[in-house]
Structure formats: C-alpha cells, structure tokens
Design a protein around this motif. Structure first.
Motif, mmCIF file in Angstrom:
data_model
loop_
_atom_site.group_PDB
_atom_site.id
_atom_site.type_symbol
_atom_site.label_atom_id
_atom_site.label_comp_id
_atom_site.label_asym_id
_atom_site.label_seq_id
_atom_site.Cartn_x
_atom_site.Cartn_y
_atom_site.Cartn_z
ATOM 1 N N SER A 99 0.834 -1.201 0.000
ATOM 2 C CA SER A 99 0.000 0.000 0.000
ATOM 3 C C SER A 99 0.868 1.250 0.000
ATOM 4 N N ARG A 100 0.452 2.212 -0.798
ATOM 5 C CA ARG A 100 1.193 3.472 -0.860
ATOM 6 C C ARG A 100 0.814 4.345 0.323
ATOM 7 N N LEU A 101 1.802 4.897 0.990
ATOM 8 C CA LEU A 101 1.597 5.838 2.083
ATOM 9 C C LEU A 101 2.264 7.144 1.715
ATOM 10 N N ASN A 102 1.456 8.157 1.475
ATOM 11 C CA ASN A 102 1.974 9.440 1.011
ATOM 12 C C ASN A 102 2.771 9.233 -0.277
ATOM 13 N N ASN A 103 4.074 9.428 -0.240
ATOM 14 C CA ASN A 103 4.901 9.310 -1.444
ATOM 15 C C ASN A 103 5.898 8.160 -1.366
ATOM 16 N N VAL A 104 5.562 7.148 -0.548
ATOM 17 C CA VAL A 104 6.427 5.981 -0.388
ATOM 18 C C VAL A 104 5.591 4.721 -0.568
ATOM 19 N N ARG A 105 6.158 3.759 -1.280
ATOM 20 C CA ARG A 105 5.453 2.491 -1.479
ATOM 21 C C ARG A 105 6.457 1.340 -1.440
ATOM 22 N N PRO A 106 6.289 0.381 -0.539
ATOM 23 C CA PRO A 106 7.199 -0.777 -0.499
ATOM 24 C C PRO A 106 6.822 -1.792 -1.569
ATOM 25 N N TYR A 107 7.762 -2.637 -1.904
ATOM 26 C CA TYR A 107 7.472 -3.693 -2.870
ATOM 27 C C TYR A 107 8.417 -4.874 -2.667
ATOM 28 N N TRP A 108 8.008 -6.001 -3.263
ATOM 29 C CA TRP A 108 8.807 -7.225 -3.251
ATOM 30 C C TRP A 108 8.928 -7.743 -4.676
ATOM 31 N N LEU A 109 10.037 -8.427 -4.959
ATOM 32 C CA LEU A 109 10.287 -8.972 -6.293
ATOM 33 C C LEU A 109 10.572 -10.465 -6.218
ATOM 34 N N ALA A 110 10.146 -11.187 -7.250
ATOM 35 C CA ALA A 110 10.519 -12.585 -7.400
ATOM 36 C C ALA A 110 10.558 -12.890 -8.894
ATOM 37 N N GLY A 111 11.557 -13.669 -9.302
ATOM 38 C CA GLY A 111 11.653 -13.982 -10.717
ATOM 39 C C GLY A 111 12.911 -14.761 -11.045
#
Length: 256
Positions: free
Chosen positions: A158-170
């Motif tokens: 979820s985006r909070l203000n101007n920051v958004r966490p993420y995860w990668l897999a591939g």
C-alpha cells in the motif's frame, strides 16, 4: 564481513517494509497520483553489486596428490590442496527498466542489464619439490562482464503518502562475456574457466519514492545461479570442486 554486511542490510530492508510504525506518518500531498495507473513505463537503474561463489568440495580432496603435469604453474614435483576459499569484490550494474502493469498490486518487469565485477578463488596448497615441502597460497582472479535478462513479478504494498514498499521474485538468464574456457596458457599459468551462461533465481525488496517529476527506487536483490559453472580441466584447481554456483547481491537505484 562483506557477506554479513549485505545480509544485515537485507534484513533491515525486510523489517522496515513490514514495520507497522510506517503507517503512523502524517498524510502529505501526493506526487504523481496517477503514476501507477499507467499501463507501462520505462526507466533505468544504477547499482553496486557483489559477486560471490557457493563452493561444494569433493569429499577427501585433501588426500589427492597432483603431479607436476597437473600443476605446471607451481614448479613442483607434486602438490596437494589443503583448502579453497572465494574472495568477493564489489562491482557495478547499469540497466534499462521496462514495467508492465498487470493489476493494482502486480507489475511485470523486464530489466536488461550489464554487470561488471570480479571474484577470486584462493587455494591453500602444499608443494613438494626435490624432497622439500612448502605451503603456499595461490589466487586465481576471474573477472566477469554479465549481459543479464531478468524477468520479475513485482508485488506492491500500500502506498503511504509518497512511499510504497514492494517485493520482487523472478529469474534471469545471464551470459558472461569475460568467461573464456579457451584462453591460452602463458608462462605455464593455468586459467580457471567458467561456463558462459547460467540461469538464476532472484528475490528482492525495496521502496519506491514518488517525487515531483519521477519515481525513485531503492532495491536490494539476491541472485542464485542454478547451474554448476566450473569448467573441469583435470588440474589441482578444478579437481577438488564438486560444484561451483554463482551468487550475486545487488543494491540498485531506479529512476522511472
């Protein structure tokens, strides 16, 4: 120490991503509010990498004696290998980002890249020359220039203000342009050769920061090679290795 530092940084990033305290921040004006609704976008990455090996030795390798024909660069009548370690070093990575929106929280990313770096193998060897024994260290440098073709699924929190966490897999397919098993021996020096191509599994995490004009990201990713990449030459430098896998840590900055 370098491997421990990378592991600690990776753990800090994961803990920060899952920390509930982030949600306590005050709301601010959102930059680029419709950015994530675009079907696709492009950018580039700049990163610092650390190339490593995962080594599995052959049981009983310390009891094997190699003749002078198998150790021409040691100037000995015979030799035995006592131990083998890898010495990682830092390099850099550049690449182009292609991002396709799949859903609200999922993207498909293709990031063709160039990675430059070096890894060393350090051998502890006992030599025997005309009845005299000596213990020496031999260092074999392996420089790599990877052309990489990674494909990732990106899950966005979820985006909070101007920051958004993420995860990668591939996964990624990589070709080492600097690897050459046909290098000529000069001054009886033995080159340790690696296979040119490998397939890697990848996991990563990061943060996206939305600025006024572009999105800036910080990402930490680990790649693990799935194939044994060592070329067997029947000498003291390859005979003791049962399996040699490639590993890579990448701290990158994205501009999209």
């Amino acid at each position: 120490m370098r491997r421990k530092a990378i592991t600690i940084i990776f753990a800090i990033v994961l803990i920060a991503l899952m920390s509930p305290g982030v949600h306590a921040q005050r709301l601010k004006v959102r930059n680029l509010p419709a950015y994530d609704l675009a079907p696709y976008h492009f950018g580039f990455i700049l990163g610092m990498n650390q190339m490593l090996f995962s080594i599995r030795t052959t049981p009983g390798f310390q009891n094997v004696t190699y003749s002078s024909l198998q150790t021409p660069d040691l100037y000995s009548d015979s030799a035995r290998l006592l131990g083998l370690e890898h010495k990682p070093a830092f390099g850099f990575t550049i690449g182009i980002v292609s991002n396709l929106r799949l859903a609200e929280s999922f993207d498909l990313r293709f990031v063709p890249s160039l990675s430059f770096g070096e890894r060393d193998l350090e051998y502890s060897i006992i030599t025997n020359f005309e009845g005299e024994r000596d213990q020496i260290l031999v260092n074999k440098k392996m420089q790599s220039t990877f052309v990489e073709f990674p494909l990732h699924i990106k899950y966005k929190g979820s985006r909070l203000n101007n920051v958004r966490p993420y995860w990668l897999a591939g996964a990624k397919y990589a070709i080492d342009l600097a690897s050459d098993s046909k290098k000529k021996e000069e001054n009886n020096n033995i080159y340790v050769a690696l296979n040119r191509s490998d397939l890697y599994g990848e996991l990563g995490a990061g943060f996206d920061f939305y600025t006024t004009f572009f999105k800036f990201g910080i990402e930490l990713k680990m790649s693990y090679g799935l194939s044994d990449i060592l070329k067997r030459e029947g000498n003291i430098y390859t005979g003791a290795v049962d399996r040699l896998n490639s590993k890579l840590f990448l701290l990158s900055f994205t501009f999209e």
